[in-house]
Design a protein around this motif. Structure first.
Motif, mmCIF file in Angstrom:
data_model
loop_
_atom_site.group_PDB
_atom_site.id
_atom_site.type_symbol
_atom_site.label_atom_id
_atom_site.label_comp_id
_atom_site.label_asym_id
_atom_site.label_seq_id
_atom_site.Cartn_x
_atom_site.Cartn_y
_atom_site.Cartn_z
ATOM 1 N N LYS A 61 0.862 -1.184 0.000
ATOM 2 C CA LYS A 61 0.000 0.000 0.000
ATOM 3 C C LYS A 61 0.897 1.231 0.000
ATOM 4 O O LYS A 61 1.785 1.365 0.845
ATOM 5 N N VAL A 62 0.676 2.114 -0.959
ATOM 6 C CA VAL A 62 1.413 3.367 -1.069
ATOM 7 C C VAL A 62 0.469 4.473 -0.614
ATOM 8 O O VAL A 62 -0.671 4.543 -1.075
ATOM 9 N N GLU A 63 0.921 5.317 0.293
ATOM 10 C CA GLU A 63 0.107 6.437 0.759
ATOM 11 C C GLU A 63 0.871 7.740 0.559
ATOM 12 O O GLU A 63 2.022 7.858 0.966
ATOM 13 N N VAL A 64 0.208 8.671 -0.106
ATOM 14 C CA VAL A 64 0.796 9.981 -0.375
ATOM 15 C C VAL A 64 -0.241 11.040 -0.040
ATOM 16 O O VAL A 64 -1.393 10.930 -0.452
ATOM 17 N N VAL A 65 0.158 12.061 0.697
ATOM 18 C CA VAL A 65 -0.682 13.228 0.921
ATOM 19 C C VAL A 65 0.031 14.391 0.246
ATOM 20 O O VAL A 65 1.221 14.616 0.469
ATOM 21 N N CYS A 66 -0.709 15.098 -0.615
ATOM 22 C CA CYS A 66 -0.077 16.165 -1.383
ATOM 23 C C CYS A 66 -1.082 17.274 -1.690
ATOM 24 O O CYS A 66 -2.280 17.118 -1.461
ATOM 25 N N THR A 67 -0.579 18.359 -2.232
ATOM 26 C CA THR A 67 -1.441 19.451 -2.670
ATOM 27 C C THR A 67 -2.162 19.041 -3.948
ATOM 28 O O THR A 67 -1.707 18.143 -4.667
ATOM 29 N N GLU A 68 -3.278 19.693 -4.220
ATOM 30 C CA GLU A 68 -4.094 19.326 -5.389
ATOM 31 C C GLU A 68 -3.329 19.442 -6.696
ATOM 32 O O GLU A 68 -3.576 18.673 -7.618
ATOM 33 N N ASP A 69 -2.387 20.369 -6.784
ATOM 34 C CA ASP A 69 -1.654 20.546 -8.037
ATOM 35 C C ASP A 69 -0.707 19.380 -8.346
ATOM 36 O O ASP A 69 -0.287 19.210 -9.492
ATOM 37 N N LEU A 70 -0.403 18.541 -7.356
ATOM 38 C CA LEU A 70 0.483 17.397 -7.580
ATOM 39 C C LEU A 70 -0.272 16.086 -7.812
ATOM 40 O O LEU A 70 0.340 15.078 -8.170
ATOM 41 N N VAL A 71 -1.578 16.083 -7.624
ATOM 42 C CA VAL A 71 -2.352 14.841 -7.708
ATOM 43 C C VAL A 71 -2.168 14.144 -9.053
ATOM 44 O O VAL A 71 -1.903 12.946 -9.118
ATOM 45 N N GLY A 72 -2.291 14.871 -10.145
ATOM 46 C CA GLY A 72 -2.144 14.272 -11.467
ATOM 47 C C GLY A 72 -0.769 13.654 -11.670
ATOM 48 O O GLY A 72 -0.646 12.555 -12.215
ATOM 49 N N SER A 73 0.262 14.347 -11.210
ATOM 50 C CA SER A 73 1.636 13.841 -11.347
ATOM 51 C C SER A 73 1.847 12.576 -10.520
ATOM 52 O O SER A 73 2.492 11.630 -10.973
ATOM 53 N N VAL A 74 1.302 12.561 -9.305
ATOM 54 C CA VAL A 74 1.455 11.397 -8.430
ATOM 55 C C VAL A 74 0.718 10.193 -9.014
ATOM 56 O O VAL A 74 1.276 9.094 -9.101
ATOM 57 N N ILE A 75 -0.513 10.398 -9.447
ATOM 58 C CA ILE A 75 -1.282 9.301 -10.037
ATOM 59 C C ILE A 75 -0.575 8.762 -11.268
ATOM 60 O O ILE A 75 -0.433 7.550 -11.446
ATOM 61 N N SER A 76 -0.122 9.649 -12.130
ATOM 62 C CA SER A 76 0.566 9.233 -13.355
ATOM 63 C C SER A 76 1.838 8.452 -13.037
ATOM 64 O O SER A 76 2.111 7.416 -13.651
#
Length: 108
Positions: A61-76
């Protein structure tokens, strides 16, 4: 803030870690070994090497908390690094974070 949880194959953990390290502004990620089962649980396809005798599948399980502007980059990054094209590659979930409190900060 958003929380991204991804369930990936154990063999893809290093690739996902490297991909996340490439994202500027990402402050961290957590990795946990987990057991579970998915849709293929009741199919009688026999024992698979990545399952234990109880039928659970080993994943990370990978867990990341980030700002909304990074969500697309993290998912990708997670999607591309974890993808093998085989059944059981995993899932990615995104949730909103209502509040976060840094424990090292002085309580108010």
């Amino acid at each position: 803030m958003k929380e991204i949880k991804a369930y990936i194959k154990e063999s893809r953990q290093d690739a996902v870690t490297c991909a996340l390290h490439q994202i500027a502004g990402l402050t961290g990620a957590s990795f946990s070994k987990v057991l579970g089962f998915g849709r293929g649980k009741d199919q009688s396809s026999g024992y698979k090497p990545d399952t234990d005798p109880s039928g659970y599948v080993h994943h990370v399980k990978v867990e990341v908390v980030c700002t909304e502007d990074l969500v697309g980059s993290v998912i990708s990054a997670i999607h591309h690094a974890a993808h093998t094209g085989l059944r059981g590659d995993g899932r990615i979930f995104v949730s909103s974070i209502e509040r976060d409190v840094r424990i090292q900060s002085k309580p108010s």
